[in-house]
Design a protein around this motif. Structure first.
Motif, PDB file in Angstrom:
ATOM      1  N   GLY A 119       7.023 -10.870  -2.245  1.00  0.00           N
ATOM      2  CA  GLY A 119       7.325 -11.337  -3.585  1.00  0.00           C
ATOM      3  C   GLY A 119       8.102 -10.290  -4.362  1.00  0.00           C
ATOM      4  N   ALA A 120       8.304 -10.575  -5.627  1.00  0.00           N
ATOM      5  CA  ALA A 120       9.117  -9.681  -6.456  1.00  0.00           C
ATOM      6  C   ALA A 120       8.298  -8.566  -7.084  1.00  0.00           C
ATOM      7  N   GLN A 121       6.982  -8.723  -7.198  1.00  0.00           N
ATOM      8  CA  GLN A 121       6.156  -7.764  -7.922  1.00  0.00           C
ATOM      9  C   GLN A 121       5.127  -7.111  -7.007  1.00  0.00           C
ATOM     10  N   ASP A 122       4.708  -5.904  -7.399  1.00  0.00           N
ATOM     11  CA  ASP A 122       3.632  -5.212  -6.687  1.00  0.00           C
ATOM     12  C   ASP A 122       2.301  -5.922  -6.932  1.00  0.00           C
ATOM     13  N   ASN A 123       1.434  -5.899  -5.939  1.00  0.00           N
ATOM     14  CA  ASN A 123       0.069  -6.373  -6.135  1.00  0.00           C
ATOM     15  C   ASN A 123      -0.741  -5.221  -6.718  1.00  0.00           C
ATOM     16  N   PRO A 124      -1.453  -5.438  -7.837  1.00  0.00           N
ATOM     17  CA  PRO A 124      -2.127  -4.312  -8.501  1.00  0.00           C
ATOM     18  C   PRO A 124      -3.224  -3.676  -7.666  1.00  0.00           C
ATOM     19  N   LEU A 125      -3.950  -4.451  -6.872  1.00  0.00           N
ATOM     20  CA  LEU A 125      -5.010  -3.869  -6.037  1.00  0.00           C
ATOM     21  C   LEU A 125      -4.415  -2.949  -4.984  1.00  0.00           C
TER      22      LEU A 125
ATOM     23  N   GLU B 243      -1.526  -1.564  -5.041  1.00  0.00           N
ATOM     24  CA  GLU B 243      -0.867  -0.450  -5.707  1.00  0.00           C
ATOM     25  C   GLU B 243      -1.841   0.665  -6.042  1.00  0.00           C
ATOM     26  N   ALA B 244      -3.136   0.304  -6.244  1.00  0.00           N
ATOM     27  CA  ALA B 244      -4.134   1.290  -6.647  1.00  0.00           C
ATOM     28  C   ALA B 244      -4.354   2.358  -5.579  1.00  0.00           C
ATOM     29  N   PHE B 245      -4.156   2.023  -4.322  1.00  0.00           N
ATOM     30  CA  PHE B 245      -4.455   3.011  -3.274  1.00  0.00           C
ATOM     31  C   PHE B 245      -3.380   3.101  -2.195  1.00  0.00           C
TER      32      PHE B 245
ATOM     33  N   SER C  94       5.019  -6.825  -3.008  1.00  0.00           N
ATOM     34  CA  SER C  94       6.432  -6.460  -3.035  1.00  0.00           C
ATOM     35  C   SER C  94       6.928  -6.012  -1.661  1.00  0.00           C
ATOM     36  N   ALA C  95       8.217  -6.027  -1.497  1.00  0.00           N
ATOM     37  CA  ALA C  95       8.831  -5.549  -0.256  1.00  0.00           C
ATOM     38  C   ALA C  95       8.499  -4.082  -0.035  1.00  0.00           C
ATOM     39  N   ARG C  96       8.419  -3.313  -1.113  1.00  0.00           N
ATOM     40  CA  ARG C  96       8.078  -1.891  -0.995  1.00  0.00           C
ATOM     41  C   ARG C  96       6.666  -1.715  -0.443  1.00  0.00           C
ATOM     42  N   GLN C  97       5.730  -2.535  -0.881  1.00  0.00           N
ATOM     43  CA  GLN C  97       4.358  -2.422  -0.399  1.00  0.00           C
ATOM     44  C   GLN C  97       4.240  -2.839   1.062  1.00  0.00           C
TER      45      GLN C  97
ATOM     46  N   ARG D 143       4.663 -17.066  11.087  1.00  0.00           N
ATOM     47  CA  ARG D 143       3.804 -15.903  10.869  1.00  0.00           C
ATOM     48  C   ARG D 143       4.354 -15.145   9.662  1.00  0.00           C
ATOM     49  N   TYR D 144       3.486 -14.899   8.709  1.00  0.00           N
ATOM     50  CA  TYR D 144       3.896 -14.230   7.475  1.00  0.00           C
ATOM     51  C   TYR D 144       4.076 -12.727   7.714  1.00  0.00           C
ATOM     52  N   PRO D 145       4.702 -12.013   6.774  1.00  0.00           N
ATOM     53  CA  PRO D 145       4.916 -10.575   6.973  1.00  0.00           C
ATOM     54  C   PRO D 145       3.617  -9.796   7.181  1.00  0.00           C
ATOM     55  N   MET D 146       2.519 -10.214   6.495  1.00  0.00           N
ATOM     56  CA  MET D 146       1.238  -9.514   6.644  1.00  0.00           C
ATOM     57  C   MET D 146       0.097 -10.502   6.436  1.00  0.00           C
TER      58      MET D 146
END
Length: 326
Positions: free
Chosen positions: A227-233, A235-237, A296-299, A201-204
């Motif tokens: 992953g290492a980077q934020d997803n732009p969508l 990140e938008a909200f 990203s882990a932050r998201q 089972r994946y994180p989300m």
């Protein structure tokens, strides 16, 4: 002398009778003529009474008795034909997946193990035979067209409905899958992923909920890994998501395309299942992306701050087959 004259008179008719008659040649052909055609006609008749000629050649059973290779997966494919009754049920409750209520994901009387007994309308949560989510351990290769995604730009309406973060979108985004067209209604998130592949089972996961003109539902499950980077969508909200339950925020000046939630490789698994929340209506076509997208882990942590766990336990697959595009 008298006797001599008498004998001469008797002998004369005998001599006359023994001479050839001129009628004889005419009678003989006349008698023979009907007989000859009869004989000639009888010969063909006799020939028709002979054994009938052999029937036209038929191919040996082995020539067509062995199904071609392409027909081998057909029985499994039929199992994926949407049942009419099931789809009607799902369509009637298409707005219900996260429509509120007192059910939840924690243990106790309102937890997933007791959803079926909380209300008569939730009975399928306990009694259904095609419930979601499932653990995909075996799949069958099948020739299927790829999903055609036609997602346009839309405004953002973000809802915290107490069970997840849900984003409603403007009309105009569609998919075409397995011969049907579905309009995208909304998408929402679960942590961890509700679907499992090989026990993982994946994180989300993001569930993109679609509905056809006939009222049938199709859900695209986009698995999410760290992953290492934020997803732009996202990140938008993401930093603007509401923290209060039943709170809605609309961002009129911000538009986005849900296509940003799709992996580049859009291979998929498909099976028939249900809504993963009460009332657990069945007849839902599931399209699970085989390849995860990354955020990203932050998201991930930001969502888990609002919902540490909102995934239904894995359900029995029972007699269902999972098909995989070739």
């Amino acid at each position: 002398m008298r006797y001599l004259v008498l004998m001469i008179s008797l002998a004369f008719p005998l001599v006359s009778a023994s001479e050839p008659s001129h009628d004889a040649p005419a009678k003989a052909p006349a008698k023979a003529s009907p007989e000859a055609p009869k004989t000639k006609h009888d010969a063909p008749t006799a020939s028709h009474e002979e054994p009938a000629p052999p029937a036209p050649h038929t191919a040996p059973a082995g020539k067509h008795g062995i199904p071609p290779r392409i027909s081998a997966p057909r029985p499994a494919a039929k199992k994926h034909k949407p049942p009419t009754a099931g789809h009607g049920t799902a369509a009637a409750n298409h707005a219900a997946p996260h429509a509120g209520g007192h059910w939840g994901y924690e243990g106790g009387r309102t937890g997933p193990n007791n959803w079926g007994s909380m209300s008569p309308s939730f009975a399928l949560c306990a009694e259904g035979k095609e419930q979601s989510p499932i653990n995909i351990t075996t799949s069958y290769a099948q020739e299927m067209d790829k999903i055609k995604f036609s997602y346009g730009m839309t405004k953002i309406t973000v809802i915290n409905n107490g069970h997840t973060i849900q984003l409603n979108i403007d009309p105009g985004s569609f998919i075409e899958a397995l011969g049907s067209k579905y309009q995208l209604l909304q998408f929402h998130f679960h942590t961890p992923s509700e679907e499992a592949i090989g026990g993982l089972r994946y994180p989300m996961v993001a569930h993109l909920v679609h509905k056809s003109e006939e009222g049938k539902l199709a859900v695209v499950a986009a698995l999410i890994q760290q992953g290492a980077q934020d997803n732009p969508l996202i990140e938008a909200f993401w930093d603007k998501i509401p923290s209060e339950h039943n709170e809605t925020r609309t961002f009129d000046k911000l538009t986005y395309s849900p296509a940003a939630l799709l992996p580049l490789d859009q291979s998929f698994y498909t099976f028939m299942g249900s809504l993963t929340t009460p009332p657990c209506s069945e007849g839902v076509r599931w399209l699970v992306m085989k390849n995860p997208l990354s955020i990203s882990a932050r998201q991930i942590a930001r969502f888990q701050k609002e919902f540490p766990m909102n995934a239904r336990p894995i359900q029995a697959i029972n007699a269902r087959n999972v098909m995989e595009g070739m």
